[in-house]
Design an enzyme around this catalytic site. Structure first.
Site, PDB file in Angstrom:
ATOM      1  N   CYS A  33       0.817  -1.211   0.000  1.00  0.00           N
ATOM      2  CA  CYS A  33       0.000   0.000   0.000  1.00  0.00           C
ATOM      3  C   CYS A  33       0.853   1.264   0.000  1.00  0.00           C
ATOM      4  O   CYS A  33       0.655   2.168  -0.807  1.00  0.00           O
ATOM      5  CB  CYS A  33      -0.940   0.008   1.209  1.00  0.00           C
ATOM      6  SG  CYS A  33      -1.947   1.498   1.322  1.00  0.00           S
ATOM      7  N   HIS A  40     -26.593  21.601   0.987  1.00  0.00           N
ATOM      8  CA  HIS A  40     -26.845  22.196  -0.318  1.00  0.00           C
ATOM      9  C   HIS A  40     -25.935  23.397  -0.568  1.00  0.00           C
ATOM     10  O   HIS A  40     -25.686  24.185   0.343  1.00  0.00           O
ATOM     11  CB  HIS A  40     -28.314  22.654  -0.383  1.00  0.00           C
ATOM     12  CG  HIS A  40     -28.707  23.200  -1.722  1.00  0.00           C
ATOM     13  ND1 HIS A  40     -28.917  22.384  -2.802  1.00  0.00           N
ATOM     14  CD2 HIS A  40     -28.917  24.475  -2.140  1.00  0.00           C
ATOM     15  CE1 HIS A  40     -29.254  23.141  -3.835  1.00  0.00           C
ATOM     16  NE2 HIS A  40     -29.259  24.405  -3.456  1.00  0.00           N
ATOM     17  N   TYR A  95      -9.842  -3.318 -10.699  1.00  0.00           N
ATOM     18  CA  TYR A  95      -9.735  -1.901 -10.366  1.00  0.00           C
ATOM     19  C   TYR A  95      -8.334  -1.347 -10.638  1.00  0.00           C
ATOM     20  O   TYR A  95      -8.186  -0.178 -11.017  1.00  0.00           O
ATOM     21  CB  TYR A  95     -10.154  -1.650  -8.916  1.00  0.00           C
ATOM     22  CG  TYR A  95      -9.222  -2.176  -7.855  1.00  0.00           C
ATOM     23  CD1 TYR A  95      -8.221  -1.368  -7.335  1.00  0.00           C
ATOM     24  CD2 TYR A  95      -9.347  -3.465  -7.360  1.00  0.00           C
ATOM     25  CE1 TYR A  95      -7.360  -1.840  -6.353  1.00  0.00           C
ATOM     26  CE2 TYR A  95      -8.495  -3.942  -6.380  1.00  0.00           C
ATOM     27  CZ  TYR A  95      -7.498  -3.133  -5.887  1.00  0.00           C
ATOM     28  OH  TYR A  95      -6.644  -3.602  -4.929  1.00  0.00           O
ATOM     29  N   GLU A 132      -7.727   1.918 -12.913  1.00  0.00           N
ATOM     30  CA  GLU A 132      -7.073   3.082 -12.319  1.00  0.00           C
ATOM     31  C   GLU A 132      -5.840   3.501 -13.115  1.00  0.00           C
ATOM     32  O   GLU A 132      -5.640   4.690 -13.400  1.00  0.00           O
ATOM     33  CB  GLU A 132      -6.691   2.776 -10.867  1.00  0.00           C
ATOM     34  CG  GLU A 132      -7.895   2.693  -9.944  1.00  0.00           C
ATOM     35  CD  GLU A 132      -7.552   2.199  -8.556  1.00  0.00           C
ATOM     36  OE1 GLU A 132      -8.297   2.515  -7.612  1.00  0.00           O
ATOM     37  OE2 GLU A 132      -6.535   1.492  -8.391  1.00  0.00           O
ATOM     38  N   CYS A 152      -1.723   1.689  -2.938  1.00  0.00           N
ATOM     39  CA  CYS A 152      -2.716   2.754  -2.834  1.00  0.00           C
ATOM     40  C   CYS A 152      -2.138   4.157  -2.670  1.00  0.00           C
ATOM     41  O   CYS A 152      -2.655   5.103  -3.264  1.00  0.00           O
ATOM     42  CB  CYS A 152      -3.699   2.465  -1.698  1.00  0.00           C
ATOM     43  SG  CYS A 152      -3.230   1.215  -0.529  1.00  0.00           S
ATOM     44  N   TYR A 154       6.796   4.645   9.437  1.00  0.00           N
ATOM     45  CA  TYR A 154       6.524   3.264   9.820  1.00  0.00           C
ATOM     46  C   TYR A 154       7.642   2.718  10.707  1.00  0.00           C
ATOM     47  O   TYR A 154       7.395   1.989  11.672  1.00  0.00           O
ATOM     48  CB  TYR A 154       6.344   2.391   8.575  1.00  0.00           C
ATOM     49  CG  TYR A 154       4.911   2.306   8.122  1.00  0.00           C
ATOM     50  CD1 TYR A 154       4.153   1.167   8.361  1.00  0.00           C
ATOM     51  CD2 TYR A 154       4.291   3.373   7.472  1.00  0.00           C
ATOM     52  CE1 TYR A 154       2.831   1.085   7.964  1.00  0.00           C
ATOM     53  CE2 TYR A 154       2.974   3.306   7.071  1.00  0.00           C
ATOM     54  CZ  TYR A 154       2.245   2.165   7.321  1.00  0.00           C
ATOM     55  OH  TYR A 154       0.939   2.095   6.941  1.00  0.00           O
ATOM     56  N   LYS A 186      -0.240   5.349  -5.915  1.00  0.00           N
ATOM     57  CA  LYS A 186      -1.266   5.376  -6.968  1.00  0.00           C
ATOM     58  C   LYS A 186      -2.154   6.604  -6.814  1.00  0.00           C
ATOM     59  O   LYS A 186      -2.439   7.302  -7.798  1.00  0.00           O
ATOM     60  CB  LYS A 186      -2.111   4.112  -6.885  1.00  0.00           C
ATOM     61  CG  LYS A 186      -3.330   4.114  -7.805  1.00  0.00           C
ATOM     62  CD  LYS A 186      -4.279   3.004  -7.408  1.00  0.00           C
ATOM     63  CE  LYS A 186      -4.924   3.264  -6.060  1.00  0.00           C
ATOM     64  NZ  LYS A 186      -5.768   2.134  -5.605  1.00  0.00           N
ATOM     65  N   ALA A 193      12.703 -13.494   6.129  1.00  0.00           N
ATOM     66  CA  ALA A 193      12.370 -14.440   7.194  1.00  0.00           C
ATOM     67  C   ALA A 193      11.853 -15.744   6.587  1.00  0.00           C
ATOM     68  O   ALA A 193      11.034 -15.730   5.664  1.00  0.00           O
ATOM     69  CB  ALA A 193      11.321 -13.840   8.124  1.00  0.00           C
ATOM     70  N   ARG A 245     -15.790  -6.813 -12.832  1.00  0.00           N
ATOM     71  CA  ARG A 245     -16.689  -7.905 -12.461  1.00  0.00           C
ATOM     72  C   ARG A 245     -16.881  -7.908 -10.950  1.00  0.00           C
ATOM     73  O   ARG A 245     -15.928  -7.768 -10.190  1.00  0.00           O
ATOM     74  CB  ARG A 245     -16.095  -9.242 -12.920  1.00  0.00           C
ATOM     75  CG  ARG A 245     -16.961 -10.449 -12.674  1.00  0.00           C
ATOM     76  CD  ARG A 245     -16.410 -11.643 -13.456  1.00  0.00           C
ATOM     77  NE  ARG A 245     -14.989 -11.852 -13.197  1.00  0.00           N
ATOM     78  CZ  ARG A 245     -14.513 -12.631 -12.231  1.00  0.00           C
ATOM     79  NH1 ARG A 245     -15.355 -13.262 -11.413  1.00  0.00           N
ATOM     80  NH2 ARG A 245     -13.218 -12.798 -12.072  1.00  0.00           N
ATOM     81  N   GLU A 295     -25.920  15.446  -1.490  1.00  0.00           N
ATOM     82  CA  GLU A 295     -27.312  15.564  -1.045  1.00  0.00           C
ATOM     83  C   GLU A 295     -28.253  14.733  -1.908  1.00  0.00           C
ATOM     84  O   GLU A 295     -29.373  14.419  -1.495  1.00  0.00           O
ATOM     85  CB  GLU A 295     -27.764  17.023  -1.046  1.00  0.00           C
ATOM     86  CG  GLU A 295     -27.874  17.661  -2.416  1.00  0.00           C
ATOM     87  CD  GLU A 295     -28.372  19.107  -2.347  1.00  0.00           C
ATOM     88  OE1 GLU A 295     -29.311  19.368  -1.583  1.00  0.00           O
ATOM     89  OE2 GLU A 295     -27.815  19.956  -3.064  1.00  0.00           O
ATOM     90  N   ARG A 344     -10.228  -9.387 -21.327  1.00  0.00           N
ATOM     91  CA  ARG A 344     -10.684 -10.596 -22.004  1.00  0.00           C
ATOM     92  C   ARG A 344     -12.169 -10.849 -21.854  1.00  0.00           C
ATOM     93  O   ARG A 344     -12.745 -11.659 -22.583  1.00  0.00           O
ATOM     94  CB  ARG A 344      -9.907 -11.800 -21.481  1.00  0.00           C
ATOM     95  CG  ARG A 344     -10.154 -12.101 -20.019  1.00  0.00           C
ATOM     96  CD  ARG A 344      -9.286 -13.242 -19.522  1.00  0.00           C
ATOM     97  NE  ARG A 344      -9.539 -13.539 -18.124  1.00  0.00           N
ATOM     98  CZ  ARG A 344      -8.890 -14.460 -17.433  1.00  0.00           C
ATOM     99  NH1 ARG A 344      -7.954 -15.170 -18.025  1.00  0.00           N
ATOM    100  NH2 ARG A 344      -9.180 -14.675 -16.158  1.00  0.00           N
TER     101      ARG A 344
END
Length: 451
Positions: free
Chosen positions: A42, A436, A176, A180, A47, A98, A50, A114, A203, A441, A197
């Site tokens: 990711c 609005h 997807y 994308e 993600c 991270y 991307k 590992a 799908r 809405e 294909r």
């Protein structure tokens, strides 16, 4: 027996990091081993980068719309190298975050491959460690069909590091990721063709969504070729690639990008040294508590092949940490009504059942659909339409599914995900006052049953 660690996590992606951090926070002695990059698919080749590229591709739309709002702009120039360099810098920053999350949580971080050498033992770079519990969170890996010339094609892994933007791109796939990246390449100026294909891409998504996106992509000039598949790829003398299709046609491009599926990353993991079994699809078999067929080994995320989404891996990682080390806080992951988005152009947001799924499940269904031109486009010549759709149980009035194709679809669907999780009815949607003027809405003003 005394173990080196209470929990040893293989893979520092979203799910593995979440499990490790919280287990350590609950007082467990935890280690994480990672051989590639912190943050997993990711953060590094999924993600996050991307979405950054999608933002870049959207700038072309903003420039096209600017004239309608009185802006006169000189012709712009896009530089792929600048976008990729800036993207790389942001990914490096996230890698550091991270690392700090793990280290500051008291987790031992081991950078290396590992391999399982037993039910309670892992080897990393020649050093062996024992653990009461081992968690496999190694994720997935893109795969290319075994055709002649497959080595000439790329996947999403390589796409984020292309030196130059290809002038002509063939995107192969109907999921997807394919949709994308076709939007990214086309939006940034490449002559793009999407080959799939099957009869129609995406799908499993709602039929109205699939058809509507097809129409909007065609308006944008994307070359969609369905019932088309590549038989072989050859490199021409000028360096370009010739794709020979199974129907005999030949297409020439500078880049062939495959997004035809991902496999679980089990390479050299040492599963043969344990009692871990795979299911019929090749994913690690687990029970409802992510326990494999080896009692001391668990697995989460893409490697188990359930719902392959980052937030789902995060939830699974949290569930494992709580069950093992904070059982009073444990609650199982609810896989129902998971909101998701496809960052196509225009984007898709969806939560709950599709119309087809609702009918297949035996519901008597009322469908509410609305298609309209967004307010932002009314001062332009752009004819893009937004789709919004509600699938409602005709007997209980419960909203079973919400689907959208249009700007900010993912942002809007997130809030509706809460409504569906709470069991909202169509009457409650109707009684909610809209904001609005917004596109959102429309979800609380649709009154007429479409079918």
């Amino acid at each position: 027996m005394a173990y080196d660690f209470d929990l040893f996590v293989i893979g520092a992606g979203s799910g593995g990091v979440r499990a490790a951090r919280f287990a350590a926070g609950f007082g467990a002695k935890v280690a994480v081993a990672e051989s590639r990059y912190l943050g997993g698919t990711c953060v590094n080749v999924g993600c996050v980068p991307k979405k950054l590229l999608v933002y870049g591709a959207h700038v072309a739309d903003e420039l096209e719309q600017a004239a309608g709002f009185g802006w006169t702009l000189e012709e712009g120039h896009f530089d792929w190298g600048t976008l990729i360099a800036n993207k790389n810098r942001e990914i490096e920053r996230l890698n550091g975050i991270y690392r700090n999350l793990l280290v500051n949580s008291g987790v031992t971080l081991l950078q290396g491959h590992a391999r399982l050498t037993g039910a309670n033992e892992v080897e990393v770079e020649g050093q062996r460690y024992t653990a009461e519990h081992i968690l496999i969170a190694t994720g997935g890996w893109p795969q290319i069909p075994d055709i002649p010339g497959k080595e000439l094609a790329i996947t999403s892994n390589e796409a984020f590091y292309l030196k130059d933007l290809p002038r002509r791109v063939l995107v192969v796939g109907g999921g997807y990721i394919a949709v994308e990246f076709a939007g990214i390449f086309q939006g940034l100026g490449a002559d793009t063709t999407l080959l799939y294909r099957g009869d129609l891409f995406l799908r499993g998504f709602d039929g109205s969504v699939r058809t509507h996106l097809k129409e909007e992509l065609e308006k944008r000039g994307l070359d969609l070729q369905f019932n088309a598949d590549i038989q072989r790829i050859d490199k021409l003398e000028d360096g370009s690639l010739k794709a020979t299709l199974k129907d005999g046609r030949e297409l020439v491009a500078d880049c062939v990008f495959y997004a035809t599926g991902r496999r679980p990353m089990l390479d050299n993991l040492g599963l043969e040294n344990t009692g871990v079994e795979l299911d019929a699809r090749g994913y690690i078999r687990v029970d409802e508590q992510y326990q494999t067929t080896a009692p001391s080994i668990l697995a989460i995320g893409d490697v188990i092949g359930r719902v392959q989404l980052t937030p789902v891996a995060l939830a699974e990682g949290m569930a494992v940490a709580r069950r093992l080390f904070k059982p009073e806080q444990y609650r199982p992951v609810d896989y129902q009504n998971i909101p998701t988005a496809v960052f196509s152009q225009p984007p898709i947001g969806t939560v709950g059942l599709t119309e087809e799924q609702a009918l297949e499940a035996g519901h008597k269904v009322q469908v509410f659909e609305s298609r309209f031109r967004a307010m932002k486009l009314t001062l332009t010549d752009i004819q893009e339409k937004t789709l919004m759709k509600l699938v409602v149980d005709a007997e209980t009035d419960k909203v079973l599914g919400c689907h959208m194709v249009g700007p900010d679809a993912g942002e809007i669907i997130q809030g509706l995900g809460i409504a569906l999780k709470a069991g909202a009815t169509k009457q409650q949607f109707d009684e909610t006052i809209g904001v609005h003027p917004t596109a959102a809405e429309e979800f609380v003003t649709m009154r007429t049953v479409t079918r």
